[in-house]
Design a protein around this motif. Structure first.
Motif, PDB file in Angstrom:
ATOM      1  N   ILE A 158       0.841  -1.204   0.000  1.00 32.27           N
ATOM      2  CA  ILE A 158       0.000   0.000   0.000  1.00 32.27           C
ATOM      3  C   ILE A 158       0.873   1.250   0.000  1.00 32.27           C
ATOM      4  O   ILE A 158       0.604   2.205  -0.718  1.00 32.27           O
ATOM      5  N   GLU A 159       1.939   1.242   0.793  1.00 27.14           N
ATOM      6  CA  GLU A 159       2.857   2.384   0.822  1.00 27.14           C
ATOM      7  C   GLU A 159       3.544   2.555  -0.530  1.00 27.14           C
ATOM      8  O   GLU A 159       3.757   3.674  -0.989  1.00 27.14           O
ATOM      9  N   ALA A 160       3.898   1.455  -1.160  1.00 27.84           N
ATOM     10  CA  ALA A 160       4.526   1.522  -2.479  1.00 27.84           C
ATOM     11  C   ALA A 160       3.559   2.130  -3.497  1.00 27.84           C
ATOM     12  O   ALA A 160       3.956   2.965  -4.318  1.00 27.84           O
ATOM     13  N   GLN A 161       2.290   1.730  -3.443  1.00 29.48           N
ATOM     14  CA  GLN A 161       1.296   2.294  -4.357  1.00 29.48           C
ATOM     15  C   GLN A 161       1.112   3.788  -4.102  1.00 29.48           C
ATOM     16  O   GLN A 161       0.973   4.569  -5.055  1.00 29.48           O
ATOM     17  N   LYS A 162       1.123   4.192  -2.841  1.00 27.12           N
ATOM     18  CA  LYS A 162       1.011   5.622  -2.518  1.00 27.12           C
ATOM     19  C   LYS A 162       2.181   6.392  -3.118  1.00 27.12           C
ATOM     20  O   LYS A 162       1.999   7.469  -3.685  1.00 27.12           O
ATOM     21  N   LEU A 163       3.390   5.835  -2.977  1.00 24.78           N
ATOM     22  CA  LEU A 163       4.564   6.502  -3.539  1.00 24.78           C
ATOM     23  C   LEU A 163       4.448   6.607  -5.050  1.00 24.78           C
ATOM     24  O   LEU A 163       4.763   7.649  -5.638  1.00 24.78           O
ATOM     25  N   VAL A 164       3.979   5.564  -5.714  1.00 22.43           N
ATOM     26  CA  VAL A 164       3.829   5.602  -7.167  1.00 22.43           C
ATOM     27  C   VAL A 164       2.880   6.720  -7.578  1.00 22.43           C
ATOM     28  O   VAL A 164       3.131   7.446  -8.542  1.00 22.43           O
ATOM     29  N   ASP A 167       1.881  11.995  -9.954  1.00 18.68           N
ATOM     30  CA  ASP A 167       1.172  13.271  -9.838  1.00 18.68           C
ATOM     31  C   ASP A 167       2.074  14.473  -9.593  1.00 18.68           C
ATOM     32  O   ASP A 167       1.751  15.582 -10.027  1.00 18.68           O
ATOM     33  N   SER A 168       3.191  14.287  -8.898  1.00 16.78           N
ATOM     34  CA  SER A 168       4.036  15.423  -8.517  1.00 16.78           C
ATOM     35  C   SER A 168       5.448  15.360  -9.061  1.00 16.78           C
ATOM     36  O   SER A 168       5.975  16.351  -9.559  1.00 16.78           O
ATOM     37  N   TYR A 169       6.075  14.196  -8.938  1.00 13.55           N
ATOM     38  CA  TYR A 169       7.496  14.113  -9.255  1.00 13.55           C
ATOM     39  C   TYR A 169       7.773  14.152 -10.753  1.00 13.55           C
ATOM     40  O   TYR A 169       8.658  14.876 -11.207  1.00 13.55           O
ATOM     41  N   ILE A 170       7.036  13.378 -11.525  1.00 11.35           N
ATOM     42  CA  ILE A 170       7.269  13.375 -12.976  1.00 11.35           C
ATOM     43  C   ILE A 170       7.045  14.771 -13.571  1.00 11.35           C
ATOM     44  O   ILE A 170       7.889  15.243 -14.344  1.00 11.35           O
ATOM     45  N   PRO A 171       5.953  15.464 -13.219  1.00 14.27           N
ATOM     46  CA  PRO A 171       5.807  16.828 -13.761  1.00 14.27           C
ATOM     47  C   PRO A 171       6.967  17.755 -13.373  1.00 14.27           C
ATOM     48  O   PRO A 171       7.381  18.594 -14.183  1.00 14.27           O
ATOM     49  N   GLU A 172       7.524  17.572 -12.186  1.00  9.40           N
ATOM     50  CA  GLU A 172       8.667  18.404 -11.778  1.00  9.40           C
ATOM     51  C   GLU A 172       9.920  18.035 -12.561  1.00  9.40           C
ATOM     52  O   GLU A 172      10.699  18.915 -12.949  1.00  9.40           O
ATOM     53  N   PHE A 173      10.128  16.757 -12.819  1.00  6.88           N
ATOM     54  CA  PHE A 173      11.258  16.343 -13.653  1.00  6.88           C
ATOM     55  C   PHE A 173      11.131  16.941 -15.062  1.00  6.88           C
ATOM     56  O   PHE A 173      12.116  17.377 -15.656  1.00  6.88           O
ATOM     57  N   ILE A 174       9.921  16.943 -15.590  1.00  4.93           N
ATOM     58  CA  ILE A 174       9.674  17.509 -16.921  1.00  4.93           C
ATOM     59  C   ILE A 174       9.932  19.013 -16.904  1.00  4.93           C
ATOM     60  O   ILE A 174      10.544  19.554 -17.831  1.00  4.93           O
ATOM     61  N   ARG A 175       9.496  19.690 -15.846  1.00  6.19           N
ATOM     62  CA  ARG A 175       9.720  21.128 -15.720  1.00  6.19           C
ATOM     63  C   ARG A 175      11.225  21.436 -15.721  1.00  6.19           C
ATOM     64  O   ARG A 175      11.674  22.366 -16.388  1.00  6.19           O
ATOM     65  N   LEU A 176      12.000  20.634 -14.998  1.00  2.00           N
ATOM     66  CA  LEU A 176      13.446  20.828 -14.977  1.00  2.00           C
ATOM     67  C   LEU A 176      14.020  20.656 -16.386  1.00  2.00           C
ATOM     68  O   LEU A 176      14.782  21.504 -16.860  1.00  2.00           O
ATOM     69  N   ARG A 177      13.645  19.574 -17.038  1.00  3.26           N
ATOM     70  CA  ARG A 177      14.150  19.326 -18.400  1.00  3.26           C
ATOM     71  C   ARG A 177      13.848  20.496 -19.338  1.00  3.26           C
ATOM     72  O   ARG A 177      14.730  21.027 -20.005  1.00  3.26           O
ATOM     73  N   ASP A 178      12.583  20.899 -19.354  1.00  6.19           N
ATOM     74  CA  ASP A 178      12.158  21.942 -20.279  1.00  6.19           C
ATOM     75  C   ASP A 178      12.837  23.276 -20.002  1.00  6.19           C
ATOM     76  O   ASP A 178      13.278  23.971 -20.924  1.00  6.19           O
ATOM     77  N   ASN A 179      12.947  23.632 -18.734  1.00  6.82           N
ATOM     78  CA  ASN A 179      13.568  24.908 -18.384  1.00  6.82           C
ATOM     79  C   ASN A 179      15.072  24.915 -18.625  1.00  6.82           C
ATOM     80  O   ASN A 179      15.628  25.937 -19.026  1.00  6.82           O
ATOM     81  N   LEU A 180      15.721  23.791 -18.396  1.00  8.37           N
ATOM     82  CA  LEU A 180      17.154  23.730 -18.672  1.00  8.37           C
ATOM     83  C   LEU A 180      17.427  23.799 -20.168  1.00  8.37           C
ATOM     84  O   LEU A 180      18.396  24.426 -20.605  1.00  8.37           O
ATOM     85  N   GLN A 181      16.573  23.176 -20.955  1.00  4.79           N
ATOM     86  CA  GLN A 181      16.739  23.249 -22.411  1.00  4.79           C
ATOM     87  C   GLN A 181      16.568  24.684 -22.913  1.00  4.79           C
ATOM     88  O   GLN A 181      17.255  25.102 -23.842  1.00  4.79           O
TER      89      GLN A 181
END
Length: 134
Positions: free
Chosen positions: A99-105, A110-124
């Motif tokens: 259950i904890e693993a599913q919560k982390l996923v 919802d939060s981490y992937i969009p932030e990774f994308i924001r970093l990529r796009d802004n650095l480019q």
């Protein structure tokens, strides 16, 4: 392959995680592992950029110090999310509960992937030719 290319390549795979069977424990484990790799690549890219910017913090090995210094330069970073990622990364070895693993996923999706994308796009945008050499 260079650090930023690794970052982008891993992100391309991780960003498709929401299309997978999120009830499968192997998929869940794979998403968590990919997140761990993505976080490591992210703070290491930031470390190289801090060195490029002439910041002494770029010489440290501490992800927390790298992230704190990066906030002062890169206003597009969400400090709360990156600190949450650091905490998640540090506590991942203690997740034995499905259950904890599913919560982390779900947090990753919802939060981490969009932030990774924001970093990529802004650095480019900020370093169009430099990021290719990192």
């Amino acid at each position: 392959m260079k650090k930023f290319e690794h970052y982008c390549s891993n992100l391309n795979v991780l960003s498709r995680a929401g299309q997978e069977d999120l009830t499968n424990e192997f998929i869940i484990g794979g998403i968590i592992d990919k997140f761990h790799i993505q976080f490591e690549l992210g703070w290491k890219v930031l470390k190289e950029l801090l060195k490029y910017e002439g910041r002494q913090e770029g010489n440290t090995g501490s992800p927390r110090e790298i992230l704190k210094a990066a906030y002062s330069i890169y206003g597009f970073l969400d400090e709360e999310i990156w600190l949450s990622m650091l905490k998640s990364r540090n506590s991942m070895t203690n997740i034995y509960d499905g259950i904890e693993a599913q919560k982390l996923v779900h947090v990753i999706l919802d939060s981490y992937i969009p932030e990774f994308i924001r970093l990529r796009d802004n650095l480019q945008k900020r370093y169009p030719s430099l990021v290719e050499t990192l």
